[in-house]
Design a protein around this motif. Structure first.
Motif, PDB file in Angstrom:
ATOM      1  N   SER A  29     -10.048   5.070  -3.675  1.00 19.74           N
ATOM      2  CA  SER A  29     -11.045   5.457  -2.666  1.00 19.74           C
ATOM      3  C   SER A  29     -10.644   5.240  -1.197  1.00 19.74           C
ATOM      4  O   SER A  29      -9.706   4.895  -1.762  1.00 19.74           O
ATOM      5  CB  SER A  29     -12.272   4.016  -2.760  1.00 19.74           C
ATOM      6  OG  SER A  29     -13.163   4.366  -1.617  1.00 19.74           O
ATOM      7  N   CYS A  75       1.062  -1.013  -0.080  1.00 20.39           N
ATOM      8  CA  CYS A  75       0.195   0.197   0.068  1.00 20.39           C
ATOM      9  C   CYS A  75       0.855   0.847   0.203  1.00 20.39           C
ATOM     10  O   CYS A  75       2.259   1.430   0.822  1.00 20.39           O
ATOM     11  CB  CYS A  75      -1.131  -0.143   1.452  1.00 20.39           C
ATOM     12  SG  CYS A  75      -2.112   1.638   1.983  1.00 20.39           S
ATOM     13  N   CYS A 133      -4.817   4.823  -6.786  1.00 21.13           N
ATOM     14  CA  CYS A 133      -6.163   4.500  -5.390  1.00 21.13           C
ATOM     15  C   CYS A 133      -7.550   5.350  -5.868  1.00 21.13           C
ATOM     16  O   CYS A 133      -7.825   6.915  -6.408  1.00 21.13           O
ATOM     17  CB  CYS A 133      -5.198   5.487  -4.559  1.00 21.13           C
ATOM     18  SG  CYS A 133      -6.260   5.580  -2.630  1.00 21.13           S
ATOM     19  N   GLU A 135     -13.026  -5.860  -3.111  1.00 24.95           N
ATOM     20  CA  GLU A 135     -13.435  -5.506  -4.050  1.00 24.95           C
ATOM     21  C   GLU A 135     -14.519  -5.220  -5.196  1.00 24.95           C
ATOM     22  O   GLU A 135     -13.905  -4.587  -5.583  1.00 24.95           O
ATOM     23  CB  GLU A 135     -14.444  -4.101  -2.984  1.00 24.95           C
ATOM     24  CG  GLU A 135     -13.824  -4.504  -0.783  1.00 24.95           C
ATOM     25  CD  GLU A 135     -14.675  -3.303  -0.383  1.00 24.95           C
ATOM     26  OE1 GLU A 135     -14.515  -2.330  -1.346  1.00 24.95           O
ATOM     27  OE2 GLU A 135     -14.940  -3.494   0.693  1.00 24.95           O
ATOM     28  N   TRP A 151      -7.633   2.398   1.869  1.00 25.53           N
ATOM     29  CA  TRP A 151      -7.378   2.602   0.157  1.00 25.53           C
ATOM     30  C   TRP A 151      -7.612   0.998  -0.147  1.00 25.53           C
ATOM     31  O   TRP A 151      -7.059   0.289  -0.524  1.00 25.53           O
ATOM     32  CB  TRP A 151      -5.827   3.142   0.654  1.00 25.53           C
ATOM     33  CG  TRP A 151      -5.146   4.130   1.427  1.00 25.53           C
ATOM     34  CD1 TRP A 151      -6.776   4.716   2.514  1.00 25.53           C
ATOM     35  CD2 TRP A 151      -4.501   5.400   0.816  1.00 25.53           C
ATOM     36  NE1 TRP A 151      -5.313   5.713   3.260  1.00 25.53           N
ATOM     37  CE2 TRP A 151      -4.855   6.084   1.780  1.00 25.53           C
ATOM     38  CE3 TRP A 151      -3.965   4.786   0.383  1.00 25.53           C
ATOM     39  CZ2 TRP A 151      -3.516   7.568   1.999  1.00 25.53           C
ATOM     40  CZ3 TRP A 151      -2.429   6.483   0.224  1.00 25.53           C
ATOM     41  CH2 TRP A 151      -2.948   7.089   1.668  1.00 25.53           C
ATOM     42  N   ALA A 152      -8.771   2.033  -1.238  1.00 25.41           N
ATOM     43  CA  ALA A 152      -8.497   1.024  -2.533  1.00 25.41           C
ATOM     44  C   ALA A 152      -8.141   1.799  -3.696  1.00 25.41           C
ATOM     45  O   ALA A 152      -8.064   2.878  -3.991  1.00 25.41           O
ATOM     46  CB  ALA A 152     -10.154   0.885  -2.813  1.00 25.41           C
ATOM     47  N   TYR A 153      -7.586   0.081  -4.630  1.00 30.18           N
ATOM     48  CA  TYR A 153      -6.958   0.764  -5.681  1.00 30.18           C
ATOM     49  C   TYR A 153      -7.755  -0.004  -6.991  1.00 30.18           C
ATOM     50  O   TYR A 153      -7.881  -1.257  -6.949  1.00 30.18           O
ATOM     51  CB  TYR A 153      -5.014   0.084  -5.396  1.00 30.18           C
ATOM     52  CG  TYR A 153      -4.461   0.721  -4.539  1.00 30.18           C
ATOM     53  CD1 TYR A 153      -3.309   1.427  -5.067  1.00 30.18           C
ATOM     54  CD2 TYR A 153      -4.559   0.339  -3.150  1.00 30.18           C
ATOM     55  CE1 TYR A 153      -3.206   2.675  -4.149  1.00 30.18           C
ATOM     56  CE2 TYR A 153      -4.132   1.287  -2.141  1.00 30.18           C
ATOM     57  CZ  TYR A 153      -3.111   2.229  -2.866  1.00 30.18           C
ATOM     58  OH  TYR A 153      -2.114   2.921  -1.575  1.00 30.18           O
ATOM     59  N   ASP A 154      -7.165   0.272  -8.101  1.00 31.25           N
ATOM     60  CA  ASP A 154      -8.139  -0.954  -9.184  1.00 31.25           C
ATOM     61  C   ASP A 154      -6.709  -0.915 -10.085  1.00 31.25           C
ATOM     62  O   ASP A 154      -5.862  -1.143  -9.935  1.00 31.25           O
ATOM     63  CB  ASP A 154      -8.507   0.644 -10.345  1.00 31.25           C
ATOM     64  CG  ASP A 154      -7.631   2.445 -10.876  1.00 31.25           C
ATOM     65  OD1 ASP A 154      -7.001   1.195 -10.877  1.00 31.25           O
ATOM     66  OD2 ASP A 154      -8.370   2.514 -11.641  1.00 31.25           O
ATOM     67  N   THR A 169     -11.140  -3.750  -7.499  1.00 29.24           N
ATOM     68  CA  THR A 169     -10.229  -2.813  -6.646  1.00 29.24           C
ATOM     69  C   THR A 169      -9.704  -3.950  -5.618  1.00 29.24           C
ATOM     70  O   THR A 169     -10.591  -5.100  -4.990  1.00 29.24           O
ATOM     71  CB  THR A 169     -10.845  -1.786  -6.204  1.00 29.24           C
ATOM     72  OG1 THR A 169     -12.060  -2.277  -5.042  1.00 29.24           O
ATOM     73  CG2 THR A 169     -11.222  -1.224  -6.695  1.00 29.24           C
ATOM     74  N   ARG A 222      -8.976  -3.632  -1.449  1.00 25.13           N
ATOM     75  CA  ARG A 222      -8.385  -2.877  -0.315  1.00 25.13           C
ATOM     76  C   ARG A 222      -7.419  -2.690   0.153  1.00 25.13           C
ATOM     77  O   ARG A 222      -8.121  -4.015   1.295  1.00 25.13           O
ATOM     78  CB  ARG A 222     -10.631  -2.384   0.038  1.00 25.13           C
ATOM     79  CG  ARG A 222     -10.371  -0.881   1.569  1.00 25.13           C
ATOM     80  CD  ARG A 222     -11.667  -0.966   1.228  1.00 25.13           C
ATOM     81  NE  ARG A 222     -12.431  -0.229   0.194  1.00 25.13           N
ATOM     82  CZ  ARG A 222     -12.156   0.619   0.008  1.00 25.13           C
ATOM     83  NH1 ARG A 222     -11.896   1.365   0.848  1.00 25.13           N
ATOM     84  NH2 ARG A 222     -13.311   1.289  -1.141  1.00 25.13           N
TER      85      ARG A 222
END
Length: 372
Positions: free
Chosen positions: A105, A71, A103, A84, A95-98, A87, A89
């Protein structure tokens, strides 16, 4: 295959190289398998690495994607997080990554004075029941040929997947498979095997050796009165003559390193398609590249008649190959231990096929960075 029997040993034209082969890093600008497809489950993360760089795989609705397994916030592994949709998280602060590594979200973004940064993403493809990543320059991924393994998509072949780790530099694995003069190592499993070296060839990024084999002592797999001849077990009515022993059988085994991959193809006499087709790739796990993970496939062609026999004998094939691989790993790890103790490669290699192979691995590899 018509030229195989006429392959020559061009010892005078071998390129002199000075870099220590065990201090040669694998070029990252290729497509490398890093996991079995079945190990990357939907909604779950899967950890892997390439030369010490941690990678996390995740399967979303659109397929598998690969990110740096850290992260950007506190550097904790994203593989400890939650998948999710499309992504990952982070399990620490959310913190969410596609799939692109951005980042997308951050739960408390409104309270922050700076924008969140992203993480590295890796080009990722799924084929042959394996997940591949491109760990080098992502801009080169689309221009780099993807491994072509026709037997892996041919229903006439049954596949056994290889997924194992060895504590040695990847070059030891290339040499081990290429040099069939080491059959003495497998004497308990293979008995007295006579190896016929038929020649070696090389190009800028490839090297190959051609062999044939005959059992000359020990018990045959199906008893003393049977012998392997032209890919079939036949009744042996009398011992082989000295003239017959001096003549290679019509079967051919072609072992080839097409950098960075390695293949072994066994052809019965006169056949154009291999009866056995092996594809291997040795992935450096750690930064020092003293540990490698083998991902590969053994593809065996089903008999034209009574194809069910391959399934019947499959447990025996698995047992036999497990024994061979265990002995190969043991001996290669002893080679690595010798290198570590000496601090350099002191091998006195004389076999033409391995001299060719070493040149290919060094010339196409990179200097191993001094990690301190």
């Amino acid at each position: 295959m018509a030229d195989d029997t006429a392959a020559t040993i061009a010892t005078d034209a071998r390129t002199a190289v000075s870099r220590d082969i065990r201090k040669t890093a694998l070029d990252p600008n290729f497509w490398y398998p890093v996991a079995r497809s079945e190990d990357v489950r939907k909604g779950k993360t899967h950890r892997c690495s390439f030369s010490g760089d941690p990678i996390v795989l995740a399967r979303g609705r659109r397929g598998v994607f690969a990110l740096e397994d850290r992260c950007a916030h506190r550097q904790v592994p994203l593989s400890a997080g939650v998948v999710e949709e499309e992504t990952i998280r982070c399990g620490y602060h959310g913190w969410a990554y596609d799939a692109s590594g951005a980042c997308v979200s951050l739960p408390y973004a409104a309270d922050c004075s700076r924008a969140a940064t992203g993480v590295r993403s890796y080009p990722c493809r799924e084929a042959y029941g394996l997940v591949f990543v491109f760990p080098g320059d992502a801009a080169r991924a689309e221009l780099t040929p993807f491994p072509d393994v026709p037997s892996a998509t041919d229903s006439r072949y049954k596949i056994r997947y290889l997924n194992r780790r060895a504590g040695c530099h990847y070059s030891f694995m290339h040499e081990n498979l290429m040099d069939m003069n080491h059959q003495f190592l497998h004497r308990r499993l293979m008995g007295g095997i006579k190896t016929y070296f038929l020649g070696s060839r090389r190009g800028d990024a490839w090297a190959e050796a051609i062999y044939s084999f005959r059992r000359v002592s020990g018990r045959q797999p199906f008893g003393e009165n049977f012998i392997l001849n032209r890919g079939k077990w036949r009744f042996k009515r009398a011992p082989l003559s000295a003239e017959a022993l001096a003549t290679p059988p019509g079967d051919r085994m072609v072992i080839r390193t097409d950098y960075p991959y390695q293949t072994l193809k066994f052809f019965t006499a006169g056949a154009r398609e291999p009866a056995l087709d092996l594809w291997n790739c040795y992935i450096p796990v750690d930064r020092a590249q003293k540990i490698n993970h083998t991902f590969g496939m053994i593809m065996i062609k089903r008999p034209a008649k009574h194809s069910f026999l391959l399934d019947l004998f499959w447990p025996a094939i698995v047992w036999f190959t497990n024994g061979i691989f265990a002995e190969d790993r043991w001996i290669c790890e002893l080679e690595q231990a010798a290198f570590d103790a000496q601090g350099e490669d002191r091998n006195q290699e004389i076999f033409p096929a391995i001299l060719d192979l070493r040149s290919v691995l060094i010339e196409n590899g990179l200097p191993l960075p001094d990690r301190g």
